[in-house]
Each structure stands twice: as structure tokens, then as C-alpha cells.
Write an enzyme that holds these catalytic residues in place. Structure first.
Site: not given
Lengths: 80, 230
Positions: B30, B203-205, B207
Site C-alpha cells: 500500500p 510502503d505503508h506496511r 512505515v
């Protein structure tokens, strides 16, 4: 002592590598870090280097063939 | 059966690899995007001073300054210098900045290895060498495999800003446009300054936004006050 040359990992999602060509042939003296062959990938040709100085005594994986990452593709006799 | 007026495009292995990687990245990671405008006046002045008396391949490029600043900012934000290993996330000690390089029918982002321990002239020389060897098909396996972060610099084109797709298995990529004169406000007055827009895709997984914002602020500071980079 025969030192194995292993197929390097080329990219996180690859499990096999393909030998494009050998630049050194059996019987050649090589130095540590000398490019001794080329790997073919989808995106580029990558040189791989001799892990130690010595004599290239055996090529296990011929040009044009594939081997698993970590498999022995050649041996160098380091004279020790 | 070919339709009239249309030419089917056969994917080369290069295009197939790019296609697979980008679909994987956009479908699994994401993405979110954070931008900042960086004033480049001080870096340009410092670079001109360094290049006094240098010519041709000896000249230091602005990209080298960006890589140098990035290496320091990544050292201060190790969460962005990380790679996925399957479902696990691993921070990497070495800062290996992948440099996106256009090649016929595609692109590749080989790593400039161990950027944190190299000074500016070294980084500049190694960048030039990396580009030459990429185009000559003479990359080394570690350069091909071990990037921990990517820089995509389209500053050679008339590009103001853009967003990039994270390169798996990494967690962030910085996209930089052209440094150009823009109207900005300084001390309440509109003035012209050389400005560059940098956009980080992350990548929001791995950070969150505040960490990326802090990282970009740190990068901006290092480039706007570049005494610590030379």
C-alpha cells in the site's frame, strides 16, 4: 584445496541463474575478484567474480545452462 | 489475428520483468506519497566551487550531492533502509542506494554499494562508473541484487515532480524532478530560487507518514545547508 564457485542470487525473487558465458577456461590462472563469467538475467548481463585466487580446475555448469542459486558452478584450486 | 491499424507489442524479457515487479509492488504494497520542495541554491554554489578546476568526468554532479544527503538521512531513519524477506521485514546496516537508470526498452536500478562510507567525489565517480557499466552490461551480482532504497532522478528532463513505484523488496523510493528557478517567499518577499521537488513513495506496511515527513525534512535540511556533505 578446491574452492567452490557458487551461483549468486540475482534479485530477491530468483531461484535459478543462467550462465551466459565463461570468460575463464579450465586451466586458467585467476585472481580473487577477477570476472570469470557472465550470468544472463531478464534485465541485464551480470559479471561474476572468482572468490579466490588460483587455477580454474573444473566448470560444472556450462555456458547456456541454468543452476540453482547457491549450487556449485565451478571449482578453483587455490594451491593451499 | 492482427487488427488493421494496430501493431501487437511483443514483450521482451526486460519488459516482462518490469511488468511482473510493478504489478507485484502496486498490488502488495500500500503506497503513500509525501513531497517537499528543496532549495538548491547552496548545493549549486558548493558544487560550482568543488568543480572549479575540474573538467569532464572529474566533475561532481548534483545527483552525487543528493545521494550523499540521502545516505546520511537514511542512516538517521533506518526504518526506510529495509527490505522484505518473505513476510518478514529486515533493516539493513549497509546503505545501498539503487540508482534508476534508463536502458534500451526499460530500466534497471543497480545499487551504489555502501553509500554511507563514501565521500562526495567518490560517490560522484562511482555513480558515473555505475551508469557506464550498466549500459555496458558489466554489473556485479551485489549491485544487481542488494539495493536497500532507490533514487529515481528525472532531473535531466523538464519534470517538475513525479511519483514512483516502490521497487520490491524495498520499502521506499525517492523521485526527484528538475532543479529550476521558481517564485518562492523569503522574508515576506517573492523571490526567484532554484528549487527541486522530491517525492517519497513508501510502503505503508513498513512505515508511517510522520516518519517519512521527518526523513524528508532531514533530507531538505542537509541539502539546504550542505556544509556537512562536502
Amino acid at each position: 584445496m578446491r574452492v567452490p564457485v557458487e551461483m549468486p542470487r540475482l534479485g530477491y525473487d530468483t531461484e535459478v541463474g543462467k550462465i551466459g558465458s565463461w570468460k575463464a577456461k579450465v586451466g586458467d590462472a585467476v585472481t580473487a575478484g577477477q570476472p570469470i563469467g557472465e550470468l544472463e538475467t531478464e534485465k541485464a548481463t551480470v559479471e561474476f567474480e572468482a572468490p579466490t585466487a588460483g587455477t580454474l580446475v573444473e566448470i560444472v555448469t556450462a555456458a547456456g545452462s541454468e543452476a540453482a542459486v547457491g549450487a556449485v558452478i565451478a571449482y578453483i584450486d587455490d594451491g593451499k | 489475428m492482427e487488427k488493421p491499424g494496430r501493431t501487437p507489442v511483443t514483450f521482451t524479457p526486460m519488459r516482462a520483468a518490469i511488468s511482473r515487479r510493478m504489478v507485484e509492488s502496486k498490488s502488495k504494497a500500500p503506497h503513500f506519497y509525501v513531497s517537499t520542495d528543496i532549495e538548491m541554491e547552496a548545493v549549486i554554489a558548493a558544487n560550482n566551487a568543488i568543480n572549479e578546476g575540474r573538467s569532464g568526468d572529474d566533475r561532481v554532479t548534483l545527483t552525487a550531492w543528493i545521494v550523499r544527503a540521502l545516505a546520511q538521512s537514511l542512516a538517521a531513519a533506518p526504518a526506510l533502509n529495509a527490505v522484505w524477506s518473505g513476510e518478514a521485514l529486515e533493516r539493513v546496516d549497509a546503505i545501498n542506494i539503487g540508482i534508476a537508470i534508463a536502458i534500451p526498452d526499460g530500466l534497471i536500478a543497480p545499487a551504489l554499494l555502501d553509500c554511507a562510507n563514501k565521500d562526495l567525489p567518490t560517490l560522484s565517480a562511482e555513480l558515473r562508473d555505475l551508469v557506464a557499466r550498466t549500459k555496458a552490461n558489466k554489473l556485479r551480482p551485489a549491485e544487481f541484487s542488494d539495493a536497500t532504497f532507490t533514487l529515481s532522478n528525472l532531473g535531466a528532463f523538464p519534470v517538475t515532480q513525479f511519483t514512483a513505484i516502490v521497487t520490491p523488496p524495498q520499502v521506499a523510493i525517492l523521485a526527484t524532478g528538475k532543479s529550476e528557478a521558481r517564485a518562492v517567499v523569503r522574508d515576506g518577499v517573492v523571490v526567484a530560487r532554484q528549487m527541486l521537488t522530491a517525492t517519497l513513495s513508501a510502503d505503508h506496511r513498513a512505515v508511517d507518514g510522520a516518519l517519512v515527513a521527518t526523513f524528508l525534512g532531514d533530507l531538505k535540511s542537509r541539502l539546504e545547508s550542505p556544509a556537512g556533505l562536502a
